[in-house]
Motif scaffolding. Structure first.
Motif, PDB file in Angstrom:
ATOM      1  N   GLN A  32     -17.866 -15.583  21.417  1.00  0.00           N
ATOM      2  CA  GLN A  32     -17.378 -14.607  20.436  1.00  0.00           C
ATOM      3  C   GLN A  32     -18.174 -14.678  19.140  1.00  0.00           C
ATOM      4  OE1 GLN A  32     -15.074 -12.664  21.594  1.00  0.00           O
ATOM      5  NE2 GLN A  32     -14.383 -13.834  23.357  1.00  0.00           N
ATOM      6  N   ASN A  33     -18.899 -15.763  18.929  1.00  0.00           N
ATOM      7  CA  ASN A  33     -19.602 -15.970  17.657  1.00  0.00           C
ATOM      8  C   ASN A  33     -21.005 -15.380  17.651  1.00  0.00           C
ATOM      9  OD1 ASN A  33     -20.725 -17.745  19.447  1.00  0.00           O
ATOM     10  ND2 ASN A  33     -20.743 -19.509  18.056  1.00  0.00           N
TER      11      ASN A  33
ATOM     12  N   ALA B  48     -23.179 -17.456  15.005  1.00  0.00           N
ATOM     13  CA  ALA B  48     -22.451 -17.914  13.827  1.00  0.00           C
ATOM     14  C   ALA B  48     -21.972 -19.339  14.044  1.00  0.00           C
ATOM     15  CB  ALA B  48     -21.270 -16.985  13.545  1.00  0.00           C
ATOM     16  N   LEU B  49     -22.852 -20.291  13.754  1.00  0.00           N
ATOM     17  CA  LEU B  49     -22.514 -21.719  13.819  1.00  0.00           C
ATOM     18  C   LEU B  49     -23.195 -22.393  12.640  1.00  0.00           C
ATOM     19  CD1 LEU B  49     -22.929 -22.663  17.596  1.00  0.00           C
ATOM     20  CD2 LEU B  49     -20.837 -22.833  16.256  1.00  0.00           C
TER      21      LEU B  49
END
Lengths: 82, 82
Positions: A32-33, B48-49
Protein backbone atom coordinates in the motif's frame (compact mmCIF):
# COMPACT_ATOMS: atom_id res chain seq x y z
CA UNK A 1 32.37 0.88 -30.38
CA UNK A 2 29.98 2.54 -27.96
CA UNK A 3 27.12 1.20 -25.91
CA UNK A 4 24.22 3.61 -25.49
CA UNK A 5 21.85 2.95 -22.61
CA UNK A 6 18.64 4.77 -23.45
CA UNK A 7 15.61 5.44 -21.27
CA UNK A 8 12.37 6.40 -22.98
CA UNK A 9 9.62 7.64 -20.66
CA UNK A 10 6.20 9.14 -21.20
CA UNK A 11 6.27 12.90 -20.64
CA UNK A 12 5.21 13.95 -17.14
CA UNK A 13 1.96 15.41 -18.51
CA UNK A 14 0.94 12.17 -20.26
CA UNK A 15 -1.19 9.61 -18.41
CA UNK A 16 0.63 6.30 -17.83
CA UNK A 17 -2.04 3.55 -17.76
CA UNK A 18 0.56 0.77 -17.63
CA UNK A 19 2.10 2.37 -14.55
CA UNK A 20 -1.32 2.74 -12.94
CA UNK A 21 -2.12 -0.92 -13.61
CA UNK A 22 1.15 -2.02 -12.02
CA UNK A 23 0.55 0.28 -9.05
CA UNK A 24 -2.91 -1.32 -8.53
CA UNK A 25 -1.38 -4.79 -8.77
CA UNK A 26 1.23 -3.81 -6.16
CA UNK A 27 -1.52 -2.52 -3.86
CA UNK A 28 -3.44 -5.77 -4.36
CA UNK A 29 -0.31 -7.68 -3.29
CA UNK A 30 -0.21 -5.64 -0.07
CA UNK A 31 2.27 -2.90 -0.98
CA UNK A 32 0.00 0.00 0.00
CA UNK A 33 3.00 2.30 0.49
CA UNK A 34 3.62 2.74 -3.25
CA UNK A 35 2.12 6.11 -4.25
CA UNK A 36 3.46 6.27 -7.81
CA UNK A 37 4.67 3.99 -10.60
CA UNK A 38 5.84 5.13 -14.03
CA UNK A 39 6.92 2.69 -16.71
CA UNK A 40 9.15 3.27 -19.70
CA UNK A 41 11.45 1.48 -22.08
CA UNK A 42 15.10 0.75 -21.55
CA UNK A 43 17.31 0.06 -24.56
CA UNK A 44 20.93 -0.98 -24.92
CA UNK A 45 22.12 -0.09 -28.41
CA UNK A 46 25.66 -0.70 -29.66
CA UNK A 47 27.04 1.76 -32.19
CA UNK A 48 30.21 1.05 -34.17
CA UNK A 49 31.78 4.51 -34.33
CA UNK A 50 35.16 5.71 -33.14
CA UNK A 51 34.47 9.03 -31.46
CA UNK A 52 31.99 9.88 -28.75
CA UNK A 53 30.50 12.97 -30.44
CA UNK A 54 29.51 11.09 -33.60
CA UNK A 55 28.06 8.27 -31.51
CA UNK A 56 26.02 10.72 -29.40
CA UNK A 57 24.77 12.49 -32.51
CA UNK A 58 23.69 9.21 -34.09
CA UNK A 59 21.96 7.97 -30.93
CA UNK A 60 20.07 11.27 -30.68
CA UNK A 61 18.98 10.93 -34.30
CA UNK A 62 17.89 7.28 -33.88
CA UNK A 63 15.87 8.22 -30.78
CA UNK A 64 14.07 11.03 -32.55
CA UNK A 65 13.42 9.09 -35.77
CA UNK A 66 12.47 5.70 -34.35
CA UNK A 67 13.02 4.87 -30.70
CA UNK A 68 10.98 7.59 -29.01
CA UNK A 69 7.70 9.20 -29.99
CA UNK A 70 8.63 12.82 -29.33
CA UNK A 71 4.98 13.88 -29.12
CA UNK A 72 4.39 11.94 -25.93
CA UNK A 73 7.81 10.65 -24.82
CA UNK A 74 11.15 11.97 -23.59
CA UNK A 75 14.46 10.16 -23.79
CA UNK A 76 17.79 10.32 -22.04
CA UNK A 77 20.88 8.28 -22.78
CA UNK A 78 24.39 7.56 -21.61
CA UNK A 79 27.34 6.33 -23.64
CA UNK A 80 29.98 3.92 -22.40
CA UNK A 81 32.88 2.54 -24.39
CA UNK A 82 32.16 -1.09 -25.34
CA UNK B 1 10.18 8.34 0.72
CA UNK B 2 12.42 6.60 -1.79
CA UNK B 3 12.37 6.46 -5.56
CA UNK B 4 13.54 3.15 -7.01
CA UNK B 5 14.66 3.18 -10.64
CA UNK B 6 14.42 -0.40 -11.83
CA UNK B 7 15.71 -1.96 -15.03
CA UNK B 8 14.29 -5.31 -16.08
CA UNK B 9 16.13 -7.01 -18.95
CA UNK B 10 15.85 -10.41 -20.58
CA UNK B 11 18.68 -12.69 -19.43
CA UNK B 12 21.66 -12.76 -21.79
CA UNK B 13 20.80 -16.32 -22.86
CA UNK B 14 17.22 -15.45 -23.85
CA UNK B 15 16.41 -14.39 -27.40
CA UNK B 16 15.18 -10.78 -27.65
CA UNK B 17 12.84 -10.61 -30.68
CA UNK B 18 11.79 -7.02 -29.89
CA UNK B 19 15.45 -5.96 -29.90
CA UNK B 20 16.03 -7.78 -33.18
CA UNK B 21 13.02 -6.07 -34.76
CA UNK B 22 14.28 -2.65 -33.69
CA UNK B 23 17.76 -3.48 -34.94
CA UNK B 24 16.30 -4.40 -38.36
CA UNK B 25 14.30 -1.18 -38.43
CA UNK B 26 17.46 0.82 -37.62
CA UNK B 27 19.30 -0.96 -40.45
CA UNK B 28 16.41 -0.17 -42.82
CA UNK B 29 16.73 3.50 -41.83
CA UNK B 30 20.42 3.41 -42.83
CA UNK B 31 22.07 2.77 -39.45
CA UNK B 32 24.09 -0.25 -40.57
CA UNK B 33 26.63 0.30 -37.80
CA UNK B 34 24.32 -0.99 -35.06
CA UNK B 35 25.37 -4.59 -34.31
CA UNK B 36 23.20 -5.18 -31.25
CA UNK B 37 19.99 -3.93 -29.64
CA UNK B 38 18.46 -5.24 -26.41
CA UNK B 39 15.21 -3.92 -25.00
CA UNK B 40 13.94 -4.03 -21.49
CA UNK B 41 11.61 -2.25 -19.12
CA UNK B 42 12.41 0.77 -17.01
CA UNK B 43 10.30 1.50 -13.93
CA UNK B 44 10.23 4.37 -11.46
CA UNK B 45 8.54 3.22 -8.27
CA UNK B 46 8.08 5.40 -5.21
CA UNK B 47 8.14 3.68 -1.84
CA UNK B 48 7.01 5.43 1.35
CA UNK B 49 9.46 4.02 3.89
CA UNK B 50 11.92 5.81 6.13
CA UNK B 51 15.08 3.76 5.91
CA UNK B 52 17.01 2.65 2.87
CA UNK B 53 17.38 -1.01 3.89
CA UNK B 54 13.63 -1.57 4.26
CA UNK B 55 13.01 0.19 0.95
CA UNK B 56 15.62 -1.95 -0.82
CA UNK B 57 14.17 -5.11 0.69
CA UNK B 58 10.67 -4.17 -0.42
CA UNK B 59 11.78 -3.26 -3.95
CA UNK B 60 13.60 -6.60 -4.24
CA UNK B 61 10.46 -8.42 -3.10
CA UNK B 62 8.21 -6.49 -5.53
CA UNK B 63 10.57 -7.25 -8.41
CA UNK B 64 10.63 -10.96 -7.65
CA UNK B 65 6.89 -11.25 -7.04
CA UNK B 66 5.54 -9.04 -9.83
CA UNK B 67 7.81 -6.76 -11.81
CA UNK B 68 10.30 -9.26 -13.24
CA UNK B 69 9.81 -12.80 -14.48
CA UNK B 70 12.82 -14.40 -12.81
CA UNK B 71 12.78 -17.36 -15.20
CA UNK B 72 13.73 -15.22 -18.19
CA UNK B 73 14.55 -11.77 -16.80
CA UNK B 74 17.10 -10.09 -14.55
CA UNK B 75 16.59 -6.83 -12.68
CA UNK B 76 18.78 -4.15 -11.18
CA UNK B 77 17.68 -1.10 -9.24
CA UNK B 78 18.93 2.07 -7.61
CA UNK B 79 17.38 4.01 -4.76
CA UNK B 80 17.40 7.77 -4.42
CA UNK B 81 15.75 9.81 -1.68
CA UNK B 82 12.55 11.44 -3.04
Amino acid sequence: MWKATIKVMLKKSVLDPQGQAVQKALHALGYQNVPDVRIGKYLEVKVALADRESAAAQVREMCERLLANMVIEDYTFELTEA
